[in-house]
Design a protein around this motif. Structure first.
Motif, PDB file in Angstrom:
ATOM      1  N   ALA A 160       0.849  -1.187   0.000  1.00 27.66           N
ATOM      2  CA  ALA A 160       0.000   0.000   0.000  1.00 27.66           C
ATOM      3  C   ALA A 160       0.884   1.236   0.000  1.00 27.66           C
ATOM      4  N   ARG A 161       0.331   2.308  -0.535  1.00 25.93           N
ATOM      5  CA  ARG A 161       1.044   3.582  -0.562  1.00 25.93           C
ATOM      6  C   ARG A 161       0.108   4.656  -0.018  1.00 25.93           C
ATOM      7  N   ALA A 162       0.628   5.457   0.909  1.00 27.12           N
ATOM      8  CA  ALA A 162      -0.167   6.511   1.526  1.00 27.12           C
ATOM      9  C   ALA A 162       0.580   7.830   1.444  1.00 27.12           C
ATOM     10  N   SER A 163      -0.174   8.901   1.473  1.00 28.18           N
ATOM     11  CA  SER A 163       0.410  10.231   1.486  1.00 28.18           C
ATOM     12  C   SER A 163       1.089  10.456   2.826  1.00 28.18           C
ATOM     13  N   GLY A 164       2.358  10.860   2.777  1.00 26.27           N
ATOM     14  CA  GLY A 164       3.071  11.162   4.008  1.00 26.27           C
ATOM     15  C   GLY A 164       2.551  12.413   4.688  1.00 26.27           C
ATOM     16  N   ALA A 212      12.011   4.929  -7.780  1.00 26.85           N
ATOM     17  CA  ALA A 212      10.895   4.389  -8.566  1.00 26.85           C
ATOM     18  C   ALA A 212      10.673   2.886  -8.450  1.00 26.85           C
ATOM     19  N   GLU A 213      11.479   2.174  -7.659  1.00 24.97           N
ATOM     20  CA  GLU A 213      11.320   0.726  -7.593  1.00 24.97           C
ATOM     21  C   GLU A 213      11.586   0.211  -6.185  1.00 24.97           C
ATOM     22  N   VAL A 214      11.004  -0.947  -5.908  1.00 23.41           N
ATOM     23  CA  VAL A 214      11.209  -1.608  -4.629  1.00 23.41           C
ATOM     24  C   VAL A 214      11.379  -3.104  -4.877  1.00 23.41           C
ATOM     25  N   LEU A 215      12.254  -3.721  -4.101  1.00 24.61           N
ATOM     26  CA  LEU A 215      12.487  -5.152  -4.166  1.00 24.61           C
ATOM     27  C   LEU A 215      11.878  -5.772  -2.912  1.00 24.61           C
ATOM     28  N   LYS A 236      10.103  -7.558  -7.865  1.00 18.78           N
ATOM     29  CA  LYS A 236      10.422  -6.144  -8.056  1.00 18.78           C
ATOM     30  C   LYS A 236       9.160  -5.429  -8.539  1.00 18.78           C
ATOM     31  N   ALA A 237       8.853  -4.295  -7.890  1.00 11.77           N
ATOM     32  CA  ALA A 237       7.653  -3.529  -8.237  1.00 11.77           C
ATOM     33  C   ALA A 237       8.013  -2.071  -8.454  1.00 11.77           C
ATOM     34  N   ASP A 238       7.150  -1.376  -9.210  1.00 14.33           N
ATOM     35  CA  ASP A 238       7.349   0.060  -9.403  1.00 14.33           C
ATOM     36  C   ASP A 238       6.497   0.833  -8.401  1.00 14.33           C
ATOM     37  N   ILE A 290       3.948  -5.228 -10.431  1.00 15.94           N
ATOM     38  CA  ILE A 290       5.063  -6.166 -10.344  1.00 15.94           C
ATOM     39  C   ILE A 290       5.777  -6.188 -11.696  1.00 15.94           C
ATOM     40  N   LYS A 291       7.072  -5.882 -11.697  1.00 14.07           N
ATOM     41  CA  LYS A 291       7.883  -5.890 -12.915  1.00 14.07           C
ATOM     42  C   LYS A 291       8.382  -7.293 -13.232  1.00 14.07           C
ATOM     43  N   TRP A 292       8.802  -8.011 -12.196  1.00 12.05           N
ATOM     44  CA  TRP A 292       9.174  -9.419 -12.333  1.00 12.05           C
ATOM     45  C   TRP A 292       9.124 -10.069 -10.963  1.00 12.05           C
ATOM     46  N   TRP A 293       8.967 -11.384 -10.947  1.00 13.18           N
ATOM     47  CA  TRP A 293       9.019 -12.144  -9.701  1.00 13.18           C
ATOM     48  C   TRP A 293       9.479 -13.556 -10.010  1.00 13.18           C
ATOM     49  N   TYR A 294      10.167 -14.136  -9.025  1.00 15.28           N
ATOM     50  CA  TYR A 294      10.695 -15.493  -9.162  1.00 15.28           C
ATOM     51  C   TYR A 294      10.466 -16.268  -7.878  1.00 15.28           C
ATOM     52  N   LYS A 295      10.215 -17.555  -8.054  1.00 12.50           N
ATOM     53  CA  LYS A 295      10.179 -18.515  -6.964  1.00 12.50           C
ATOM     54  C   LYS A 295      11.417 -19.392  -7.138  1.00 12.50           C
ATOM     55  N   TYR A 296      12.061 -19.728  -6.039  1.00 11.36           N
ATOM     56  CA  TYR A 296      13.303 -20.501  -6.102  1.00 11.36           C
ATOM     57  C   TYR A 296      13.114 -21.842  -5.399  1.00 11.36           C
ATOM     58  N   ASP A 297      13.273 -22.918  -6.144  1.00 14.47           N
ATOM     59  CA  ASP A 297      13.051 -24.253  -5.595  1.00 14.47           C
ATOM     60  C   ASP A 297      14.157 -24.713  -4.663  1.00 14.47           C
TER      61      ASP A 297
END
Length: 167
Positions: free
Chosen positions: A30-34, A62-65, A83-85, A90-97
């Protein structure tokens, strides 16, 4: 929360709209006004049966991991990196076995690579702590596991003065 200009970002997990089992959860952002605290937007993400964020890392303005874990249909756990903007897309996501949870993550080389502390379960209901490296697109470059005959976890990670890493 991550601060970006005047806005504040919140990350967590919730029993979301896609979950029918009370034991299941989704990630939320979520994003809120500071300035006013007004909610600007919120989003939920369903990656598995029980999702949780363990760490967030701001990558410039502009991005968060996000790192964490998702539950598998068979009751196991797998690590998650996404990774999201700033709009929550979501720009990309991975699951690792080969990793069960990413506990902590740091940015090295100015967002060209990430190092993470992680845990991996081994037969006999034990676990080993570990460290893994990912490129800027989330592809796993390597992973190393360390541990003994008991439960070993790698909760925190920091870069040492000689260029190595401490878990």
């Amino acid at each position: 929360p991550i601060t970006n200009s005047d806005d504040v970002w919140y990350f967590g997990r919730t029993n979301g709209i896609t979950d029918t089992n009370p034991e299941e959860s989704d990630l939320f952002m979520a994003r809120a006004s500071g300035a006013t605290g007004e909610l600007l937007w919120k989003k939920e993400y369903n990656f598995g049966t029980a999702d949780a964020i363990s760490k967030t890392l701001q990558l410039g303005p502009a991005e968060v991991l996000m790192s964490g874990v998702f539950g598998t249909p068979t009751g196991g756990w797998r690590a998650l990196l996404a990774k999201a903007d700033t709009s929550g897309t979501i720009k990309w996501w991975y699951k690792y076995d080969n990793i069960n949870i990413i506990e902590d993550v740091i940015d090295v080389d100015s967002s060209r690579a990430y190092i993470a502390s992680c845990d991996t379960y081994i037969p006999g209901n034990l676990s080993n702590a570990g460290i893994a490296k990912f490129d800027s697109s989330g592809h796993q470059l390597w992973v190393r596991h360390y541990g003994g005959l008991e439960q070993d976890y790698g909760y925190c990670l920091t870069e040492s003065h000689d260029g190595g890493y401490l878990v």
